[in-house]
Structure formats: C-alpha cells, structure tokens
Scaffold this active site. Structure first.
Site, PDB file in Angstrom:
ATOM      1  N   SER A 289      -4.765   4.515   7.876  1.00  0.00           N
ATOM      2  CA  SER A 289      -3.996   5.613   8.485  1.00  0.00           C
ATOM      3  C   SER A 289      -2.923   4.698   9.755  1.00  0.00           C
ATOM      4  O   SER A 289      -2.093   3.940   8.958  1.00  0.00           O
ATOM      5  CB  SER A 289      -4.726   6.608   9.139  1.00  0.00           C
ATOM      6  OG  SER A 289      -3.990   7.661   9.522  1.00  0.00           O
TER       7      SER A 289
ATOM      8  N   HIS B 288      -3.523  14.128   7.328  1.00  0.00           N
ATOM      9  CA  HIS B 288      -3.287  13.688   5.677  1.00  0.00           C
ATOM     10  C   HIS B 288      -3.602  14.792   4.876  1.00  0.00           C
ATOM     11  O   HIS B 288      -4.461  14.768   3.838  1.00  0.00           O
ATOM     12  CB  HIS B 288      -4.370  12.421   5.555  1.00  0.00           C
ATOM     13  CG  HIS B 288      -4.085  11.204   6.303  1.00  0.00           C
ATOM     14  ND1 HIS B 288      -3.288  10.439   5.979  1.00  0.00           N
ATOM     15  CD2 HIS B 288      -4.871  10.687   7.380  1.00  0.00           C
ATOM     16  CE1 HIS B 288      -3.097   9.419   7.078  1.00  0.00           C
ATOM     17  NE2 HIS B 288      -4.274   9.627   7.734  1.00  0.00           N
TER      18      HIS B 288
END
Length: 300
Positions: free
Chosen positions: A73, A183
């Site tokens: 990430s 996400h």
C-alpha cells in the site's frame, strides 16, 4: 516513532517535509498525542518519510545488488523512491494529498476492514461475492499472505462477516483499527484526487524492478501514475508479488520501515526465504553483515 532519525536527517525530516506538508512530522511523531499520529493524513506522510530515511541509511551501509522491490500500500511509494523512479519531494507531496484524500473519503459513511484468519483469496472472494449478492458492499482489499486476507466494506458488512465467520468457513475474523474501507470502492473520491496529484509528477526508469500492488507485476515507467491511482481502490496483491519475486530467484527479503509487518508476510509467503528487518538504525549493521556473509559464501 523514528526519534533517532530526526537527528540523522534534519533537513529531509525537518525543513523539507515541513514546507511540503505544512505541518511538522517531527512534532507529531515525537510529541503526539498518539491519536494525532495515527490519523490517516498524518500517519501516511510520517511513515513514508521515516521509511525512506531508513532506506537511505541502509543503502549507505549496503551498496550491493538489489534484485527487486515492493511495498505494501503506502510502502509502494517508498519502494519507487528507493528505486529512483520517484523523487522524495514529489512522493511526499503526493503521499500528503493521498492521506488527506483517503481521510476525507473515510468520513463519508461508516466503513472499515477486517482480516480473515485462515482463509485464502478464493474463499475471501466467495464471501465477498455472496455478501454483494445480498446487497452488501464487501470487497477483497489485501491479499497479504497464505491464510491472511483482508476485506473492506461498510460498517454493516464488517459486522456481518465478523458475526458469521464460522458459518462462512473462516476460522477467525479480526476487525482492524483503521479509519475506513481502504482499497475499495469507498475510496473512489480519493483515487481521483491522487490521480490529479500524480499528473504533476515525472517518473524515471527504476534502477531495479518494483512490483505493483495492483498488477502483481513490475511497474512499467509509463504506467506508474495510473497504477498508483488505481491502487487506492484496488486490492493489494502483496503475496502474489512476493511469489513472483521468488520465481525469479529472490530468496532474501529486507523489511525497511517501522514495525515488521511485511517481514511476517514474506516469511509466510515464500517458504525457506531469509527475512531481515530494518526498523531502526541499530538494525542496519547486523543485517548488512548477514547479507554480505551469505553473498561471499555463495559460489560465483
């Protein structure tokens, strides 16, 4: 967090970052309070800057070959900076915008994330699809390691999967302490803002391959901006990236940054791999010695 690094990198973690962000990473990290540091808009730039400073320190001590890189990430920005594809100041600007945008998106409606312990990606996809068929909004957000997948969804969806874990064939569900459903589709507004910020950035050819969270394949320089934009709403395919690295011969991984989360993912994903952790300056000499010793013992 990162106390020793502020003295080692006074400009990088002081003047430069303060000017770009409009607030002091040093003050937030050293003085807190903790709830200020853990706010998405503060945590992301702070983690990025400290991780990059640790990388610079590690690279000063170890000048040997780097076969590949990846980040989970936010860590993908650190990996791209480490490979020279993205400049520190440009990355910090984008990460600052990213943190602010994701924090705003998380406030639109109650949402969250939960780790499925003992579930593989296919089961996680099945659970998510079943919930969506019932009108829910549940998505696979992180594929971290064998037996560890994270879902994102509304607060109601997260409560549902937590309460019905056994019936769904999941050993245990652990709700995560995060601000929102990262996400996932819940971050669509943030994705657009991150995309706009990335339009101002010029990317260079990486010095070593950096695996994309979105594609689980090495970044192509022309597509970096788009994959980073889509990363905000797409699943982080981290274990797939590690498996692909292993397939090209990578058997030693170094986690660089606070904590050791990705080190655990590497150990679980790539059986027999050697995993090191550089989470503070004092870790570096031992890690470098260990890597160099292995390299000098290997046949040419």
């Amino acid at each position: 967090m990162g106390a020793e690094l502020f003295d080692a990198f006074p400009e990088l973690l002081g003047e430069v970052s303060d000017d770009i962000l409009g607030w002091s990473i040093r003050d937030v990290c050293l003085d807190g309070p903790e709830e200020e540091l853990t706010r998405t808009e503060h945590a992301q730039p702070a983690l990025f800057a400290i991780s990059y400073a640790l990388w610079l320190s590690f690279r000063e001590a170890y000048d040997g070959p780097i076969a590949a890189g990846a980040g989970h990430s936010l860590g993908e920005y650190t990996a791209l900076c480490a490979a020279g594809a993205l400049g520190y100041e440009d990355a910090l600007k984008v990460v600052g915008k990213r943190g602010e945008a994701m924090a705003r998106a998380a406030q639109v409606e109650p949402s969250g994330m939960a780790a499925l312990i003992g579930a593989d990606a296919s089961l996680a996809e099945e659970v998510s699809a079943d919930r969506r068929a019932q009108g829910g909004r549940l998505e696979v957000a992180n594929i971290n390691a064998p037996g560890q997948v994270v879902l994102a969804g509304s607060a109601e969806d997260i409560a549902w999967v937590t309460e019905n874990a056994r019936d769904l064939g999941v050993r245990r569900v652990v709700p995560l302490k995060v601000a929102g459903a990262f996400h996932s589709e819940f971050m669509a507004p943030a994705s657009e803002e991150v995309g706009a910020a990335l339009e101002t950035v010029r990317f260079a050819e990486p010095e070593f391959p950096v695996w994309s969270n979105t594609t689980a394949a090495p970044h192509q320089t022309s597509d970096i901006a788009e994959t980073l934009r889509s990363q905000v709403t797409s699943a982080v395919r981290f274990s797939e990236s590690l498996e692909e690295m292993s397939a090209i011969g990578v058997d030693t991984f170094v986690h660089v940054g606070p904590g050791d989360v990705t080190a655990g993912m590497a150990k679980r994903t790539v059986e027999g791999s050697t995993v090191h952790v550089v989470s503070e300056l004092s870790d570096i000499p031992g890690v470098v010695d260990s890597i160099v010793n292995v390299m000098t013992q290997e046949p040419s």
